[in-house]
Motif scaffolding. Sequence first.
Motif, PDB file in Angstrom:
ATOM      1  N   GLU A   6       0.842  -1.193   0.000  1.00 29.84           N
ATOM      2  CA  GLU A   6       0.000   0.000   0.000  1.00 29.84           C
ATOM      3  C   GLU A   6       0.875   1.240   0.000  1.00 29.84           C
ATOM      4  O   GLU A   6       1.976   1.226   0.548  1.00 29.84           O
ATOM      5  CB  GLU A   6      -0.903   0.039   1.233  1.00 29.84           C
ATOM      6  N   ALA A   7       0.341   2.292  -0.595  1.00 29.80           N
ATOM      7  CA  ALA A   7       1.000   3.601  -0.564  1.00 29.80           C
ATOM      8  C   ALA A   7      -0.097   4.652  -0.658  1.00 29.80           C
ATOM      9  O   ALA A   7      -1.173   4.399  -1.203  1.00 29.80           O
ATOM     10  CB  ALA A   7       1.980   3.736  -1.722  1.00 29.80           C
ATOM     11  N   SER A   8       0.191   5.833  -0.127  1.00 30.95           N
ATOM     12  CA  SER A   8      -0.815   6.886  -0.105  1.00 30.95           C
ATOM     13  C   SER A   8      -0.132   8.244  -0.025  1.00 30.95           C
ATOM     14  O   SER A   8       0.920   8.376   0.590  1.00 30.95           O
ATOM     15  CB  SER A   8      -1.713   6.687   1.126  1.00 30.95           C
ATOM     16  N   VAL A   9      -0.759   9.233  -0.664  1.00 34.21           N
ATOM     17  CA  VAL A   9      -0.282  10.604  -0.565  1.00 34.21           C
ATOM     18  C   VAL A   9      -1.499  11.522  -0.542  1.00 34.21           C
ATOM     19  O   VAL A   9      -2.478  11.285  -1.246  1.00 34.21           O
ATOM     20  CB  VAL A   9       0.685  10.969  -1.723  1.00 34.21           C
ATOM     21  N   THR A  10      -1.443  12.548   0.283  1.00 38.10           N
ATOM     22  CA  THR A  10      -2.490  13.567   0.330  1.00 38.10           C
ATOM     23  C   THR A  10      -1.899  14.867  -0.185  1.00 38.10           C
ATOM     24  O   THR A  10      -0.821  15.276   0.246  1.00 38.10           O
ATOM     25  CB  THR A  10      -3.034  13.738   1.763  1.00 38.10           C
ATOM     26  N   LEU A  11      -2.622  15.483  -1.107  1.00 37.05           N
ATOM     27  CA  LEU A  11      -2.137  16.689  -1.783  1.00 37.05           C
ATOM     28  C   LEU A  11      -3.179  17.794  -1.712  1.00 37.05           C
ATOM     29  O   LEU A  11      -4.378  17.514  -1.595  1.00 37.05           O
ATOM     30  CB  LEU A  11      -1.857  16.364  -3.260  1.00 37.05           C
ATOM     31  N   PRO A  12      -2.766  19.056  -1.817  1.00 29.71           N
ATOM     32  CA  PRO A  12      -3.733  20.156  -1.834  1.00 29.71           C
ATOM     33  C   PRO A  12      -4.541  20.132  -3.134  1.00 29.71           C
ATOM     34  O   PRO A  12      -4.038  19.721  -4.179  1.00 29.71           O
ATOM     35  CB  PRO A  12      -2.873  21.413  -1.753  1.00 29.71           C
ATOM     36  N   SER A  13      -5.784  20.543  -3.057  1.00 32.91           N
ATOM     37  CA  SER A  13      -6.641  20.613  -4.253  1.00 32.91           C
ATOM     38  C   SER A  13      -6.236  21.820  -5.082  1.00 32.91           C
ATOM     39  O   SER A  13      -6.889  22.865  -5.073  1.00 32.91           O
ATOM     40  CB  SER A  13      -8.120  20.688  -3.857  1.00 32.91           C
ATOM     41  N   ASP A  14      -5.152  21.651  -5.790  1.00 36.00           N
ATOM     42  CA  ASP A  14      -4.555  22.705  -6.593  1.00 36.00           C
ATOM     43  C   ASP A  14      -4.126  22.073  -7.915  1.00 36.00           C
ATOM     44  O   ASP A  14      -3.676  20.929  -7.929  1.00 36.00           O
ATOM     45  CB  ASP A  14      -3.341  23.255  -5.830  1.00 36.00           C
ATOM     46  N   PRO A  15      -4.246  22.803  -9.022  1.00 32.76           N
ATOM     47  CA  PRO A  15      -3.853  22.215 -10.310  1.00 32.76           C
ATOM     48  C   PRO A  15      -2.429  21.644 -10.332  1.00 32.76           C
ATOM     49  O   PRO A  15      -2.176  20.637 -10.995  1.00 32.76           O
ATOM     50  CB  PRO A  15      -4.007  23.376 -11.294  1.00 32.76           C
ATOM     51  N   ALA A  16      -1.513  22.236  -9.613  1.00 32.42           N
ATOM     52  CA  ALA A  16      -0.133  21.725  -9.580  1.00 32.42           C
ATOM     53  C   ALA A  16      -0.060  20.332  -8.956  1.00 32.42           C
ATOM     54  O   ALA A  16       0.889  19.584  -9.210  1.00 32.42           O
ATOM     55  CB  ALA A  16       0.764  22.697  -8.818  1.00 32.42           C
ATOM     56  N   SER A  17      -1.040  19.976  -8.170  1.00 30.17           N
ATOM     57  CA  SER A  17      -1.037  18.670  -7.517  1.00 30.17           C
ATOM     58  C   SER A  17      -1.332  17.524  -8.474  1.00 30.17           C
ATOM     59  O   SER A  17      -1.041  16.372  -8.165  1.00 30.17           O
ATOM     60  CB  SER A  17      -2.055  18.654  -6.374  1.00 30.17           C
ATOM     61  N   VAL A  18      -1.897  17.822  -9.636  1.00 30.80           N
ATOM     62  CA  VAL A  18      -2.174  16.763 -10.612  1.00 30.80           C
ATOM     63  C   VAL A  18      -0.859  16.126 -11.052  1.00 30.80           C
ATOM     64  O   VAL A  18      -0.720  14.902 -11.063  1.00 30.80           O
ATOM     65  CB  VAL A  18      -2.985  17.308 -11.806  1.00 30.80           C
ATOM     66  N   SER A  19       0.119  16.936 -11.382  1.00 31.14           N
ATOM     67  CA  SER A  19       1.430  16.429 -11.775  1.00 31.14           C
ATOM     68  C   SER A  19       2.097  15.683 -10.623  1.00 31.14           C
ATOM     69  O   SER A  19       2.718  14.639 -10.825  1.00 31.14           O
ATOM     70  CB  SER A  19       2.310  17.595 -12.234  1.00 31.14           C
ATOM     71  N   ALA A  20       1.956  16.211  -9.415  1.00 32.53           N
ATOM     72  CA  ALA A  20       2.544  15.551  -8.246  1.00 32.53           C
ATOM     73  C   ALA A  20       1.910  14.182  -8.021  1.00 32.53           C
ATOM     74  O   ALA A  20       2.611  13.210  -7.703  1.00 32.53           O
ATOM     75  CB  ALA A  20       2.384  16.429  -7.007  1.00 32.53           C
ATOM     76  N   ALA A  21       0.603  14.072  -8.201  1.00 31.25           N
ATOM     77  CA  ALA A  21      -0.089  12.792  -8.034  1.00 31.25           C
ATOM     78  C   ALA A  21       0.399  11.787  -9.068  1.00 31.25           C
ATOM     79  O   ALA A  21       0.697  10.628  -8.756  1.00 31.25           O
ATOM     80  CB  ALA A  21      -1.599  12.995  -8.156  1.00 31.25           C
ATOM     81  N   ARG A  22       0.500  12.244 -10.292  1.00 28.64           N
ATOM     82  CA  ARG A  22       0.965  11.393 -11.390  1.00 28.64           C
ATOM     83  C   ARG A  22       2.387  10.883 -11.102  1.00 28.64           C
ATOM     84  O   ARG A  22       2.666   9.689 -11.212  1.00 28.64           O
ATOM     85  CB  ARG A  22       0.931  12.213 -12.670  1.00 28.64           C
ATOM     86  N   SER A  23       3.277  11.768 -10.716  1.00 30.39           N
ATOM     87  CA  SER A  23       4.664  11.387 -10.420  1.00 30.39           C
ATOM     88  C   SER A  23       4.737  10.417  -9.246  1.00 30.39           C
ATOM     89  O   SER A  23       5.519   9.454  -9.272  1.00 30.39           O
ATOM     90  CB  SER A  23       5.493  12.625 -10.099  1.00 30.39           C
ATOM     91  N   TYR A  24       3.938  10.665  -8.229  1.00 29.21           N
ATOM     92  CA  TYR A  24       3.926   9.787  -7.059  1.00 29.21           C
ATOM     93  C   TYR A  24       3.518   8.368  -7.451  1.00 29.21           C
ATOM     94  O   TYR A  24       4.163   7.387  -7.068  1.00 29.21           O
ATOM     95  CB  TYR A  24       2.979  10.337  -5.987  1.00 29.21           C
ATOM     96  N   VAL A  25       2.441   8.265  -8.233  1.00 29.19           N
ATOM     97  CA  VAL A  25       1.937   6.946  -8.621  1.00 29.19           C
ATOM     98  C   VAL A  25       2.954   6.221  -9.499  1.00 29.19           C
ATOM     99  O   VAL A  25       3.275   5.049  -9.256  1.00 29.19           O
ATOM    100  CB  VAL A  25       0.567   7.067  -9.322  1.00 29.19           C
ATOM    101  N   VAL A  26       3.491   6.887 -10.495  1.00 29.29           N
ATOM    102  CA  VAL A  26       4.453   6.242 -11.392  1.00 29.29           C
ATOM    103  C   VAL A  26       5.705   5.821 -10.620  1.00 29.29           C
ATOM    104  O   VAL A  26       6.229   4.723 -10.820  1.00 29.29           O
ATOM    105  CB  VAL A  26       4.794   7.164 -12.583  1.00 29.29           C
ATOM    106  N   GLY A  27       6.174   6.672  -9.715  1.00 28.87           N
ATOM    107  CA  GLY A  27       7.336   6.321  -8.902  1.00 28.87           C
ATOM    108  C   GLY A  27       7.075   5.130  -7.997  1.00 28.87           C
ATOM    109  O   GLY A  27       7.926   4.236  -7.857  1.00 28.87           O
ATOM    110  N   THR A  28       5.900   5.092  -7.392  1.00 27.20           N
ATOM    111  CA  THR A  28       5.550   3.968  -6.519  1.00 27.20           C
ATOM    112  C   THR A  28       5.456   2.672  -7.324  1.00 27.20           C
ATOM    113  O   THR A  28       5.990   1.636  -6.910  1.00 27.20           O
ATOM    114  CB  THR A  28       4.219   4.240  -5.795  1.00 27.20           C
ATOM    115  N   LEU A  29       4.804   2.738  -8.481  1.00 29.96           N
ATOM    116  CA  LEU A  29       4.675   1.535  -9.298  1.00 29.96           C
ATOM    117  C   LEU A  29       6.034   1.054  -9.806  1.00 29.96           C
ATOM    118  O   LEU A  29       6.261  -0.151  -9.930  1.00 29.96           O
ATOM    119  CB  LEU A  29       3.706   1.775 -10.457  1.00 29.96           C
TER     120      LEU A  29
END
Length: 151
Positions: A6-29
Amino acid sequence: MADHLEASVTLPSDPASVSAARSYVVGTLREWGLPADTDVADTVRLIVSELATNAVQHTFGQSPTFTVDLALHHDEHLRIGVTDSHPRFPKRLPAAVQQDNGRGMVIIRWLTAECGGRLCVRPTREGGKTVSIELPWTLPAAPVPAGPPEH
């Protein structure tokens, strides 16, 4: 590999967080064995982008953050969920509105189905929702090393 990761990240509801979410998921995978340069990784990257964008754009400021959760079960199923605190479930927008936006869930549903997965939307105890996908976990075959050249 472990029976359950399992892995999880919480990010602010800000457009810049979309890229951060994508990077987090790809890095975790990638840590879990999925190379970033595969078709599956590209598909997951697009799905996460759409899920995170929806969490930012369609919560109307009522969800200050969103959370991305990943779970890998027995090296068989990958689940990725995005949770926000806005109670409204996603819905298909009229065709006239879809010319500018509103296609995110259609894209997510199609990509998920193409991979043999499923989409689920469920309420949270806190009154928000989680939009998640579950995909079969398939790692690409390792390349076979070339043998010595034949003469």
